[in-house]
Design an enzyme around this catalytic site. Sequence first.
Site, PDB file in Angstrom:
ATOM      1  N   HIS A 138       0.838  -1.204   0.000  1.00 49.43           N
ATOM      2  CA  HIS A 138       0.000   0.000   0.000  1.00 49.43           C
ATOM      3  C   HIS A 138       0.873   1.255   0.000  1.00 49.43           C
ATOM      4  O   HIS A 138       0.669   2.175  -0.803  1.00 49.43           O
ATOM      5  CB  HIS A 138      -0.917  -0.028   1.221  1.00 49.43           C
ATOM      6  CG  HIS A 138      -1.712   1.216   1.439  1.00 49.43           C
ATOM      7  ND1 HIS A 138      -3.066   1.293   1.209  1.00 49.43           N
ATOM      8  CD2 HIS A 138      -1.351   2.453   1.891  1.00 49.43           C
ATOM      9  CE1 HIS A 138      -3.496   2.503   1.488  1.00 49.43           C
ATOM     10  NE2 HIS A 138      -2.476   3.229   1.915  1.00 49.43           N
ATOM     11  N   GLU A 139       1.850   1.295   0.897  1.00 49.25           N
ATOM     12  CA  GLU A 139       2.710   2.474   0.998  1.00 49.25           C
ATOM     13  C   GLU A 139       3.605   2.625  -0.233  1.00 49.25           C
ATOM     14  O   GLU A 139       3.867   3.746  -0.687  1.00 49.25           O
ATOM     15  CB  GLU A 139       3.561   2.402   2.275  1.00 49.25           C
ATOM     16  CG  GLU A 139       2.750   2.448   3.564  1.00 49.25           C
ATOM     17  CD  GLU A 139       1.865   3.677   3.677  1.00 49.25           C
ATOM     18  OE1 GLU A 139       2.307   4.758   3.234  1.00 49.25           O
ATOM     19  OE2 GLU A 139       0.745   3.558   4.201  1.00 49.25           O
ATOM     20  N   HIS A 142       1.760   4.479  -2.794  1.00 49.46           N
ATOM     21  CA  HIS A 142       1.828   5.940  -2.627  1.00 49.46           C
ATOM     22  C   HIS A 142       3.093   6.502  -3.274  1.00 49.46           C
ATOM     23  O   HIS A 142       3.054   7.519  -3.979  1.00 49.46           O
ATOM     24  CB  HIS A 142       1.823   6.298  -1.144  1.00 49.46           C
ATOM     25  CG  HIS A 142       0.474   6.299  -0.499  1.00 49.46           C
ATOM     26  ND1 HIS A 142      -0.595   6.999  -1.004  1.00 49.46           N
ATOM     27  CD2 HIS A 142       0.017   5.678   0.628  1.00 49.46           C
ATOM     28  CE1 HIS A 142      -1.657   6.813  -0.218  1.00 49.46           C
ATOM     29  NE2 HIS A 142      -1.308   6.019   0.768  1.00 49.46           N
ATOM     30  N   GLU A 189      -6.118   6.623  -1.088  1.00 48.12           N
ATOM     31  CA  GLU A 189      -6.050   5.488  -0.167  1.00 48.12           C
ATOM     32  C   GLU A 189      -6.715   4.253  -0.777  1.00 48.12           C
ATOM     33  O   GLU A 189      -6.221   3.130  -0.624  1.00 48.12           O
ATOM     34  CB  GLU A 189      -6.724   5.844   1.166  1.00 48.12           C
ATOM     35  CG  GLU A 189      -6.005   6.923   1.954  1.00 48.12           C
ATOM     36  CD  GLU A 189      -4.567   6.553   2.269  1.00 48.12           C
ATOM     37  OE1 GLU A 189      -4.308   5.363   2.597  1.00 48.12           O
ATOM     38  OE2 GLU A 189      -3.703   7.436   2.188  1.00 48.12           O
TER      39      GLU A 189
END
Length: 359
Positions: A138-139, A142, A189
């Site tokens: 997930h990060e 980003h 997100e």
Amino acid sequence: MPVETQDAVPARVRKTFPGISSRAYEHPADRAALTGLRKLAGFDALLKMLNGLIGERRVRLLLLGNAVQVSPQQFPRLEGLLADACRILDQDRTPELFVQQSPIVNAMTIGMDRPVIVLTTGLVELLDEEELRFVIGHELGHAFSGHAVYRTMLLWLLNLTGAASALPGGVLGLQALITALLEWFRKAEISCDRAGLLVSQDVEAAVRTHMKLAGGAHLHEMNPMSFIEQGREYESTGDVRDSLLRFSLTSQVTHPFPAVRALDLTRWIDSGAYARIMTGEYPRRSEDSSASAREAAKEAFDAYSQGIRDSSDPLMGKVRDFMREAGAVGDRLGEKMYRKWGPSGPQDREGTEPEDSED
């Protein structure tokens, strides 16, 4: 006497995505904004100026002095998860990773020139290895998408709120922009949950992560299907008053609620998008420069329109009713105008007046 050893458990083989573009997993609204920003001439220079105001170097120095930098010697398990995530998403530039002491369960990606991922000890202690893999993916999403772009903008605008209060109407205009950026942030997100799933390739681990974010470590007391259904009930329960309450609860936060995120991830899977990427059908980075900002904006508009059509939220139901009624009124007006001014209307193509007819 020889020491008995257990047979090594073979590592799970995960699919990799050579040349994958971040557009593959980005929510349409997120993708439209990023595609547009990437095409703005001089935007990079503006961002670097804003980045200097936020103090990226200061943050990194703070982490070096007040956190633990992940490496083969420190938190090697996390270092291995990050390296594997970069391999899966075909990223040759590995972000720095830090673990920071805090009981708050959190993870974040900061920085523009040199992205840095920070995990709190509260998060590391709460999640198992496959759940941590999902979060690191997930990060990394980003960092891959460049979401620090608008995180920097948002922080800068928040810092300006005090100064803008001295200007006539300044706060209202700034607040409107901040609200729009927060909506963008929430969609980012959702995008990165999809990136996390592409890295972990484990739906159960992804849903478990959101369950733990909502209810802590007591997984034996929770049920994934019930949790997802809880998200569906949150979206649809009550009347218009509850719809307005939902809006007030979420309009000023950066993250959608965990139950809603779990539900959205399952909807993405059900749409077939995840399966297509897993079979190698995804946009490539080599095509990013030719991506159409107009087409991306249209996809975002279509996604919001589809969301309104599919939503069971009472307020969205009112919006649908209004749209249908407006469409019906438009059809009736169009029909009357056609009858009056169309080919059989007051004047034919030769310019002669039609004969009067009885009603």
